[in-house]
Design a protein around this motif. Structure first.
Motif, mmCIF file in Angstrom:
data_model
loop_
_atom_site.group_PDB
_atom_site.id
_atom_site.type_symbol
_atom_site.label_atom_id
_atom_site.label_comp_id
_atom_site.label_asym_id
_atom_site.label_seq_id
_atom_site.Cartn_x
_atom_site.Cartn_y
_atom_site.Cartn_z
ATOM 1 N N ARG A 5 0.886 -1.172 0.000
ATOM 2 C CA ARG A 5 0.000 0.000 0.000
ATOM 3 C C ARG A 5 0.918 1.213 0.000
ATOM 4 N NH1 ARG A 5 -3.206 2.604 4.216
ATOM 5 N NH2 ARG A 5 -5.276 3.160 3.443
ATOM 6 N N PHE A 6 0.714 2.121 -0.949
ATOM 7 C CA PHE A 6 1.698 3.193 -1.100
ATOM 8 C C PHE A 6 1.052 4.496 -1.544
ATOM 9 C CE2 PHE A 6 1.570 0.829 -5.108
ATOM 10 C CZ PHE A 6 1.375 1.846 -6.036
ATOM 11 N N ILE A 7 1.826 5.567 -1.391
ATOM 12 C CA ILE A 7 1.431 6.900 -1.842
ATOM 13 C C ILE A 7 2.250 7.214 -3.090
ATOM 14 C CG2 ILE A 7 1.414 9.360 -1.256
ATOM 15 C CD1 ILE A 7 1.287 8.315 1.750
ATOM 16 N N ALA A 8 1.579 7.467 -4.202
ATOM 17 C CA ALA A 8 2.265 7.766 -5.461
ATOM 18 C C ALA A 8 2.893 9.151 -5.394
ATOM 19 C CB ALA A 8 1.286 7.686 -6.625
ATOM 20 N N SER A 54 -1.821 10.056 -4.868
ATOM 21 C CA SER A 54 -2.858 9.017 -4.868
ATOM 22 C C SER A 54 -2.462 7.910 -3.899
ATOM 23 C CB SER A 54 -3.030 8.429 -6.271
ATOM 24 O OG SER A 54 -3.551 9.385 -7.165
ATOM 25 N N LEU A 55 -3.448 7.340 -3.244
ATOM 26 C CA LEU A 55 -3.234 6.217 -2.334
ATOM 27 C C LEU A 55 -3.609 4.939 -3.080
ATOM 28 C CD1 LEU A 55 -2.384 5.691 0.633
ATOM 29 C CD2 LEU A 55 -4.816 5.707 1.223
ATOM 30 N N VAL A 56 -2.629 4.043 -3.225
ATOM 31 C CA VAL A 56 -2.784 2.885 -4.114
ATOM 32 C C VAL A 56 -2.371 1.609 -3.381
ATOM 33 C CG1 VAL A 56 -2.238 1.961 -6.403
ATOM 34 C CG2 VAL A 56 -2.126 4.437 -6.001
ATOM 35 N N GLU A 57 -2.986 0.504 -3.759
ATOM 36 C CA GLU A 57 -2.555 -0.799 -3.263
ATOM 37 C C GLU A 57 -2.281 -1.712 -4.448
ATOM 38 O OE1 GLU A 57 -7.069 -2.554 -2.446
ATOM 39 O OE2 GLU A 57 -5.792 -1.917 -0.768
ATOM 40 N N GLY A 58 -1.437 -2.701 -4.220
ATOM 41 C CA GLY A 58 -1.086 -3.622 -5.283
ATOM 42 C C GLY A 58 -0.300 -4.793 -4.726
ATOM 43 N N VAL A 59 0.374 -5.492 -5.621
ATOM 44 C CA VAL A 59 1.168 -6.660 -5.236
ATOM 45 C C VAL A 59 2.545 -6.515 -5.874
ATOM 46 C CG1 VAL A 59 1.392 -9.166 -5.375
ATOM 47 C CG2 VAL A 59 -0.864 -8.132 -5.058
ATOM 48 N N ILE A 60 3.592 -6.726 -5.085
ATOM 49 C CA ILE A 60 4.956 -6.613 -5.584
ATOM 50 C C ILE A 60 5.681 -7.953 -5.464
ATOM 51 C CG2 ILE A 60 5.232 -4.162 -5.089
ATOM 52 C CD1 ILE A 60 6.685 -4.935 -2.505
ATOM 53 N N ILE A 121 -3.556 13.798 3.111
ATOM 54 C CA ILE A 121 -4.221 13.720 1.806
ATOM 55 C C ILE A 121 -5.724 13.870 1.981
ATOM 56 C CG2 ILE A 121 -4.723 12.192 -0.140
ATOM 57 C CD1 ILE A 121 -1.897 10.980 0.304
ATOM 58 N N ASP A 122 -6.262 13.210 2.982
ATOM 59 C CA ASP A 122 -7.700 13.301 3.252
ATOM 60 C C ASP A 122 -8.085 14.720 3.674
ATOM 61 O OD1 ASP A 122 -10.329 11.931 3.647
ATOM 62 O OD2 ASP A 122 -10.010 12.553 5.718
ATOM 63 N N VAL A 123 -7.233 15.357 4.479
ATOM 64 C CA VAL A 123 -7.492 16.741 4.906
ATOM 65 C C VAL A 123 -7.523 17.676 3.704
ATOM 66 C CG1 VAL A 123 -6.557 18.708 6.186
ATOM 67 C CG2 VAL A 123 -6.568 16.439 7.227
ATOM 68 N N LEU A 124 -6.551 17.544 2.815
ATOM 69 C CA LEU A 124 -6.494 18.404 1.628
ATOM 70 C C LEU A 124 -7.717 18.186 0.742
ATOM 71 C CD1 LEU A 124 -5.071 20.399 -0.231
ATOM 72 C CD2 LEU A 124 -3.726 18.497 -1.158
#
Length: 241
Positions: A5-8, A54-60, A121-124
C-alpha cells in the motif's frame, strides 16, 4: 508476492512499455516500482491511478539486489474526489509529491510519516479554499517535526533571530554563516508553529507573504536534507495561489 500500500509521488518514463513510479510505502519506505506505459487502456488506467499523492494498493515481487520492483493488481486504496479535479489542490498535490520524492529519497520505512501523509491527503481533499491556501505551509511544518528537524520553538524570545542551520532562536545573528532570519521574519516563523489543520484557515496571508514563507521553509529543508530550490512545480503553484 507481497501486498503493498503506497502513496504515489512521481511517474517517470523508462521505456516504450514501462514507467518507473516513485512511491512511499508504510512497510518499505521510498520504493521504485515498474508499471505499464504506452498509449493503451492499461497504461491509461495506471496513469489515472498513480497521480501525485494518490493512495494505491497492489502486489509486488521483491527481489534481493534489485532496486526496481514489478508491481501488479493496482487498485485505489482511497477515494479523494477533489484532489485531482480542483486545480489548486491538484497543483498542491504535485508540489508536495515532488518535495517528498526528494526529501524522502534516502529514508527507510517510517510508519508515523506514512500515516501523517495519508491523513494529510484526506485533509487536503476535504479542505475549503481558505484552508487549502495554507495547507502546504502547515504540512511542511508538521512534517519537519516528524523528520526531527523542527526548530526549537522554546528558544524563542521577543526580538530573537532564527538560526536556520542550528534550528534555534538567538539573541544576536550568528557570525559564522548568513543562514538566519531577521527578527520580524523570526516572529512569523514562531507564530506559524501554532498552525494546525484545524486552524490553518485563520492565517490570512497574501501571495507575497505566503511565497516568502514557503521559500524560507524550503531553504530550511535544503539545509537539513537535499536541495529543494529547483522544484519544477513551485512556480505554477504560486501562480494559482
Amino acid at each position: 508476492m507481497t501486498p503493498i500500500r503506497f502513496i504515489a509521488l512521481r511517474l517517470t518514463p523508462y521505456s516504450d512499455t514501462r514507467s518507473i513510479l516513485t512511491a512511499y510505502s508504510r512497510e518499505h519506505g521510498r520504493v521504485a516500482l515498474s508499471v505499464a506505459a504506452g498509449g493503451g487502456r492499461r497504461s491509461g488506467r495506471v496513469k489515472a491511478l498513480t497521480l501525485p499523492l494518490s493512495l494505491v494498493e497492489g502486489v509486488i515481487t521483491p527481489r534481493a539486489g534489485r532496486e526496481i520492483w514489478n508491481v501488479s493488481q493496482l487498485a485505489p486504496a482511497g477515494v479523494f474526489p477533489s484532489l485531482h479535479t480542483d486545480p489548486v489542490k491538484q497543483m498542491m498535490a504535485m508540489f508536495l509529491a515532488e518535495m517528498l520524492s526528494v526529501t524522502l529519497g534516502s529514508s527507510g520505512p517510517d510508519a508515523a510519516v506514512f500515516d501523517f501523509i495519508e491523513m494529510s491527503i484526506d485533509v487536503l481533499d476535504k479542505a475549503d479554499a481558505a484552508s487549502t491556501a495554507n495547507f502546504h505551509i502547515c504540512f511542511l511544518y508538521q512534517l519537519a517535526a516528524l523528520l526531527g528537524i523542527e526548530p526549537d520553538m522554546e528558544t524563542y524570545r521577543e526580538g530573537a533571530v532564527l538560526d536556520l542551520r542550528e534550528g534555534i532562536f538567538r539573541r544576536l545573528p550568528p557570525v559564522v554563516h548568513s543562514d538566519w532570519l531577521p527578527a520580524e521574519a523570526s516572529k512569523v516563523a514562531h507564530s506559524l508553529a501554532r498552525m494546525r489543520y484545524g486552524n490553518m484557515h485563520c492565517w490570512r496571508l497574501n501571495r507575497t507573504e505566503r511565497g516568502e514563507i514557503v521559500d524560507t521553509i524550503l531553504k530550511y529543508y535544503s539545509i537539513h536534507f537535499a536541495p529543494l530550490r529547483s522544484l519544477r512545480t513551485l512556480g505554477v503553484l504560486r501562480s494559482l495561489m
